[in-house]
Design an enzyme around this catalytic site. Structure first.
Site, PDB file in Angstrom:
ATOM      1  N   GLY A  50       0.831  -1.204  -0.078  1.00 12.15           N
ATOM      2  CA  GLY A  50      -0.079   0.010  -0.071  1.00 12.15           C
ATOM      3  C   GLY A  50       0.884   1.284  -0.014  1.00 12.15           C
ATOM      4  O   GLY A  50       0.360   2.306   0.158  1.00 12.15           O
ATOM      5  N   CYS A  51       2.074   1.181  -0.143  1.00  8.44           N
ATOM      6  CA  CYS A  51       2.987   2.426  -0.362  1.00  8.44           C
ATOM      7  C   CYS A  51       3.527   2.396  -1.451  1.00  8.44           C
ATOM      8  O   CYS A  51       4.038   1.470  -2.361  1.00  8.44           O
ATOM      9  CB  CYS A  51       4.016   2.144   0.940  1.00  8.44           C
ATOM     10  SG  CYS A  51       3.610   1.940   2.482  1.00  8.44           S
ATOM     11  N   GLN A  52       3.762   3.534  -1.995  1.00  9.96           N
ATOM     12  CA  GLN A  52       4.522   3.679  -3.343  1.00  9.96           C
ATOM     13  C   GLN A  52       6.143   3.488  -2.897  1.00  9.96           C
ATOM     14  O   GLN A  52       6.815   3.135  -3.973  1.00  9.96           O
ATOM     15  CB  GLN A  52       4.458   4.958  -3.909  1.00  9.96           C
ATOM     16  CG  GLN A  52       3.520   5.155  -5.179  1.00  9.96           C
ATOM     17  CD  GLN A  52       3.732   6.525  -5.923  1.00  9.96           C
ATOM     18  OE1 GLN A  52       4.711   6.808  -6.180  1.00  9.96           O
ATOM     19  NE2 GLN A  52       2.672   7.189  -6.407  1.00  9.96           N
ATOM     20  N   SER A  53       6.434   3.694  -1.724  1.00  9.98           N
ATOM     21  CA  SER A  53       7.844   3.386  -1.218  1.00  9.98           C
ATOM     22  C   SER A  53       7.808   2.252  -0.549  1.00  9.98           C
ATOM     23  O   SER A  53       6.645   1.866  -0.148  1.00  9.98           O
ATOM     24  CB  SER A  53       8.374   4.818  -0.575  1.00  9.98           C
ATOM     25  OG  SER A  53       7.309   5.041   0.362  1.00  9.98           O
TER      26      SER A  53
END
Ligand SMILES: Cc1ncc(COP(=O)(O)O)c(C=O)c1O
Lengths: 144, 451
Positions: A50-53
């Site tokens: 759920g994170c772009q990073s």
């Protein structure tokens, strides 16, 4: 410090910052204080979705309390993770599951955080609470 | 003057449509665009400041800064001509199309069909009925994957795509390949973000039934040699689908000159409304394909024993279409024709060159893909030092600069370069050199914070 006290402290720290640049500088600085996850735990399993990073999170249970270590490949994310861990690490599973996290809204970041960013933060909080729930269940089991 | 001409045209066309739809379609619509081409087509220098006034949203303020919108590859902003056309449609002629005998239904039908003609003219299709309205590029590709696959794909066959495709030009093919036990083959790309075409013939010879690739890469901005690849495929009798989602707004696309068999694009990346797009197909191919979805509009006669299908284009347009969208798209195409794609391309190339110049002065700036402005369109994909694209995007956002970060729905490319993603600044006709300066200054600020 209780979870609430740590949050209030963070909120107090942020009050002195006038503009967003200072806020971000502070967040990035906090990232450098993050208790870094041991590389052996930097596994696919410990990666939060759920994170772009990327964010890796590891939980350790000692003397009835949960301790977290983490890392991220992005600096701002790392700072946010650091704050969350500063607030929640070192408390009992029960305290963590019952905690209410309000500092993110209070430091006036919510408006600024992109929705992907706050989604990432939310999935991390969820993950931490899941760990806490799991240990709570375990300790209840061993008591009974 | 130019400003009023556009809006005037838009209104005129609408007004025209209201009083005499038939005229609008054949007469007014055509001559408008024709005029746009001859009068403005060659060498007219666009007045960007005037163009900006056609786009109300460009006046927006973000966190106290004037918006710098550089996420045009995701979706472009809409000019008043489009907003007005859609508004007028609902206010004056809204009715279901192709089925009513009544006045409004006729008017709506005429206006929608006029848009089809406008689009056909825009891409130089031989026939307007080769232009199918879909929900967008994604649906257009899915339609061909499903219908072509159903009819022509067999076990052991393959579909050939390129290594720089958007997920929407990968996944539909994977799905049909899986269903038919066919395989997906990939044209590799080099470090420069260009297709490696050395092995193309060998690949084409090995059971390929269709080739699908993008004209311009949304992640890198590379312009692919479409004509060359199409000609190669045709030497083996293989049809080609061209994903023009990132080309149609930046350069002239002529389906007859390309000799392409299928072409897909989205309205919303071409200054038009969301929710509508185009599938162009050569008549001889479209006629061979089974329908996509069943429903109203796409049938001739229905009994419980047997249904006969409608002719092109309606065979592929089941159900009530997006009428307002069709009209909005028509207005967007006319708007672009007014400006002239050659003029737009010229202006954007100049801006691209300027942008690359100022960005390259930033220490640690690393362009992903081809560095030659002439070989790219629309997109500047980059990294700076070791700064994570997500961090960069957020600090730019704080300064009112809208860019995209991440893998841009093209994960295989990021894997190819072994990077987590890029920062992507993408240009439209209304962007200015001053905005490129703001971008560069914004990046420098981010470097101070993050570097
Ligand atoms: C090259 C390319 N193909 C396909 C698509 C999908 O377009 P849509 O989402 O409008 O269907 C895009 C949009 O990002 C694109 O850039």
């Amino acid at each position: 410090m209780t979870i609430q006290e740590s949050q209030d402290e963070i909120i107090g720290d942020f009050e002195v910052f006038g503009d967003w640049m200072d806020k971000y500088e502070h967040i990035i600085q906090l990232g450098k204080e993050l208790p870094i996850i041991d590389s052996q735990y930097k596994t696919e399993d410990n990666l939060i979705k759920g994170c772009q990073s990327k964010v890796w999170l590891h939980a350790e249970y000692r003397d009835g309390k949960l301790y977290f270590t983490a890392d991220s490949d992005a600096a701002i994310t790392k700072g946010l993770v650091s704050m969350v861990i500063q607030v929640l690490s070192g408390h009992t599973p029960e305290q963590i599951t019952n905690s209410e996290i309000y500092f993110i809204d209070a430091i006036g970041l919510r408006n600024h955080l992109s929705s992907t960013r706050s989604n990432g933060l939310l999935s991390m909080l969820k993950q931490i609470k899941l760990y806490a729930l799991a240990y709570q269940a375990k300790s209840l089991q061993s008591k009974s | 003057m130019h400003d009023t001409a556009i809006i005037g045209e838009g209104r005129g066309a609408n007004g025209e449509g209201r009083s005499a739809g038939g005229d609008h379609r054949s007469g007014e619509g055509r001559s408008t665009s024709g005029e746009g081409r001859s009068a403005n087509g060659e060498g007219r220098r666009l007045d960007i400041e005037e163009i900006r006034r056609d786009f109300p949203i460009l006046g927006t303020t973000v966190y106290g800064y004037p918006l710098v919108y550089l996420d045009n590859a995701a979706t472009t902003q809409k000019p008043l001509a489009v907003l007005t056309a859609m508004d007028e449609y609902y206010k004056t002629i809204n009715a279901n199309v192709h089925r009513g005998v009544h006045y409004l239904s006729q008017r709506a039908t005429d206006a929608c069909e006029a848009s089809r003609v406008t689009v056909a003219d825009f891409i130089n299709a031989r026939h307007a009925y080769e232009v199918i309205f879909t929900r967008g590029t994604t649906e257009s590709i899915n339609l061909i994957a499903a219908c072509f696959g159903k009819k022509f794909l067999q076990e052991g066959d393959s579909i050939l795509v390129s290594g720089m495709e958007h997920h929407s030009n990968i996944v539909p093919w994977q799905m049909i390949c899986e269903e038919k036990k066919a395989t997906l083959k990939v044209i590799p790309i080099d470090e420069n973000g260009e297709l490696i075409l050395g092995g193309l013939d060998a690949m084409l010879k090995s059971g390929v039934k269709l080739v699908a690739f993008n004209y311009v890469s949304n992640a890198l901005g590379t312009i692919n040699p479409a004509k060359e690849i199409i000609a190669a495929a045709h030497r083996y009798g293989i049809p080609v689908l061209l994903d023009a989602a990132q080309a149609i707004q930046h350069m002239e696309v002529d389906v007859q000159d390309l000799d392409v068999d299928f072409l897909a694009f989205s309205s919303h990346k071409l200054y038009g409304p969301t929710g509508i797009g185009i599938l162009y197909g050569k008549e001889e191919w479209l006629n061979q394909l089974p329908p996509y979805q069943g429903g109203g509009e796409m049938i001739k006669t229905v009994t419980f024993e047997k249904t006969t299908y409608n002719d092109l284009p309606f065979k592929f347009e089941a159900g009530t279409p997006d009428m307002a969208g069709m009209i909005g798209l028509g207005a967007a195409v006319r708007y672009v024709q007014e400006l002239g794609l050659a003029n737009i391309q010229h202006a954007e190339n100049e801006l691209m060159t300027y942008a690359l110049d100022v960005l390259r002065e930033i220490k640690g700036f690393r362009l992903i893909g081809n560095g030659d402005a002439e070989h790219r369109a629309g997109v500047i994909s980059f990294l700076v030092g070791n700064i994570h694209p997500f961090d960069m995007g957020e600090i730019l956002d704080q300064q009112g600069i809208a860019v995209r970060t991440g893998h841009h729905c093209a994960q295989p490319i990021m894997d190819r370069y072994c990077i987590p993603g890029t920062v992507r600044a993408s240009l439209a006709v209304y962007n200015t050199p001053a905005e490129m300066d703001r971008l560069a200054a914004g990046i420098r600020k981010a470097v101070t914070l993050l570097g």
